[in-house]
Scaffold this motif. Structure first.
Motif, PDB file in Angstrom:
ATOM      1  N   ARG A  76      -5.231   1.968  -0.829  1.00 20.55           N
ATOM      2  CA  ARG A  76      -5.663   2.595  -2.069  1.00 20.55           C
ATOM      3  C   ARG A  76      -7.190   2.607  -2.078  1.00 20.55           C
ATOM      4  O   ARG A  76      -7.826   1.552  -1.988  1.00 20.55           O
ATOM      5  N   VAL A  91      -0.742  -1.326   0.117  1.00 20.53           N
ATOM      6  CA  VAL A  91       0.442  -1.440  -0.724  1.00 20.53           C
ATOM      7  C   VAL A  91       1.626  -0.764  -0.031  1.00 20.53           C
ATOM      8  O   VAL A  91       1.479  -0.102   0.978  1.00 20.53           O
ATOM      9  N   GLY A  92       2.816  -0.959  -0.614  1.00 20.66           N
ATOM     10  CA  GLY A  92       4.002  -0.292  -0.118  1.00 20.66           C
ATOM     11  C   GLY A  92       4.879  -1.194   0.735  1.00 20.66           C
ATOM     12  O   GLY A  92       4.604  -2.385   0.921  1.00 20.66           O
ATOM     13  N   HIS A 117      -1.382  -0.695 -11.590  1.00 21.63           N
ATOM     14  CA  HIS A 117      -0.560   0.152 -10.727  1.00 21.63           C
ATOM     15  C   HIS A 117       0.671  -0.610 -10.255  1.00 21.63           C
ATOM     16  O   HIS A 117       0.591  -1.762  -9.828  1.00 21.63           O
ATOM     17  N   GLU A 118       1.816   0.069 -10.293  1.00 22.42           N
ATOM     18  CA  GLU A 118       3.075  -0.583  -9.965  1.00 22.42           C
ATOM     19  C   GLU A 118       3.152  -1.013  -8.507  1.00 22.42           C
ATOM     20  O   GLU A 118       3.771  -2.036  -8.182  1.00 22.42           O
ATOM     21  N   ASP A 119       2.520  -0.253  -7.598  1.00 25.40           N
ATOM     22  CA  ASP A 119       2.582  -0.637  -6.189  1.00 25.40           C
ATOM     23  C   ASP A 119       1.760  -1.898  -5.928  1.00 25.40           C
ATOM     24  O   ASP A 119       2.170  -2.768  -5.146  1.00 25.40           O
ATOM     25  N   GLU A 120       0.609  -2.034  -6.598  1.00 20.53           N
ATOM     26  CA  GLU A 120      -0.178  -3.260  -6.473  1.00 20.53           C
ATOM     27  C   GLU A 120       0.555  -4.433  -7.123  1.00 20.53           C
ATOM     28  O   GLU A 120       0.516  -5.563  -6.613  1.00 20.53           O
ATOM     29  N   GLU A 173       4.779  -5.318   1.950  1.00 17.75           N
ATOM     30  CA  GLU A 173       5.814  -6.250   1.501  1.00 17.75           C
ATOM     31  C   GLU A 173       6.564  -6.850   2.691  1.00 17.75           C
ATOM     32  O   GLU A 173       6.981  -8.019   2.653  1.00 17.75           O
TER      33      GLU A 173
END
Length: 266
Positions: free
Chosen positions: A159, A166-167, A199-202, A171
């Protein structure tokens, strides 16, 4: 005021007010309107804002200050917080760091050995002083040159605003490691909802940092206390320690303590 500081102030004003007027901006940073016009033109070239007649508007619908411009905000508070965090670490710890300005200061304090923690350098035969697991490109870049650190990076999609990976690839790496301590920067702390980010991915990556750690430390300046953000990381029951500055309101400190969190003010 340097050019960088002036740009940071202009972007902060834009984030708060939703627009910039040349005359008002010039008065706020004590320079001429001509200087502000040049500043806005250069920022527009970097796609950090959109020029309008007489001022500027945010670039895009959602607006977030890039990390390189947020770093000057509450800098002294973040440095004190970072030094306090180093005092919680022990030689050989595996430390998880997510991205952000406060965790970046934690990484720098770890490199300097300040804040009450160990200041000695590890000999090669003793293993690394710290193993740092991070999804932040800038943190890894600063610490990789330190021979007494072992740096583990997640994979993932970068990002540009926060330098975080992220992503699913990020993970996937975190699912394979075990941390002694996770140090998490956040955008909001709410007594009911817990800790949050924009942010949801973070948030997903930070949540996994917390799940993989024996101890979870949240680092944030007091301006984030009582604030909410879009994506929830975890509840307060998962937080062991919160390190903030002395601007923390007494009632908020009491509510955090009631939740079983050790509160450290620096």
């Amino acid at each position: 005021m340097s050019k960088h500081e002036r740009w940071s102030k202009l972007l902060e004003m834009l984030a708060v007010d939703g627009k910039l007027e040349v005359e008002e901006a010039a008065a706020a940073v004590a320079v001429s309107p001509a200087t502000i016009r040049r500043d806005l033109d250069e920022l527009a070239e970097q796609r950090l804002l959109v020029r309008t007649h007489g001022g500027a508007l945010p670039h895009g619908v959602a607006y977030e200050l890039p990390l390189r411009y947020k770093s000057s905000r509450r800098a002294s508070e973040k440095q004190r917080i970072a030094h306090a965090v180093v005092g919680l670490l022990s030689r050989g710890d595996v430390v998880g760091l997510n991205g952000g300005t406060t965790t970046t200061e934690v990484a720098r304090a770890m490199a300097l050995g300040t804040g009450g923690g160990t200041t000695e350098r590890a000999e090669p035969s003793e293993g690394p002083l710290y193993t740092v697991v991070t999804n932040a490109l800038n943190i890894a870049g600063e610490l990789t040159v330190r021979p007494h650190f072992k740096i583990v990076m997640t994979g993932g999609v970068a990002r540009g605003q926060t330098y975080e990976l992220v992503g699913p690839l990020a993970e996937g790496v975190l699912n394979q490691v075990v941390l002694d301590i996770a140090v998490l920067g956040v955008d909001g702390v709410d007594p009911q909802l817990g800790v949050m980010t924009r942010h949801e991915d973070e948030a997903a990556v930070s949540r996994l940092f917390a799940e993989r750690a024996r101890k979870v430390v949240v680092v944030t300046d007091s301006s984030k206390m009582g604030q909410r953000a879009f994506a929830r990381i975890c509840g307060l029951d998962r937080i062991d320690v919160l390190v903030t500055d002395t601007g923390l309101a007494p009632d908020m400190a009491a509510r955090l303590a009631e939740s079983g969190i050790e509160v450290i003010t620096a």
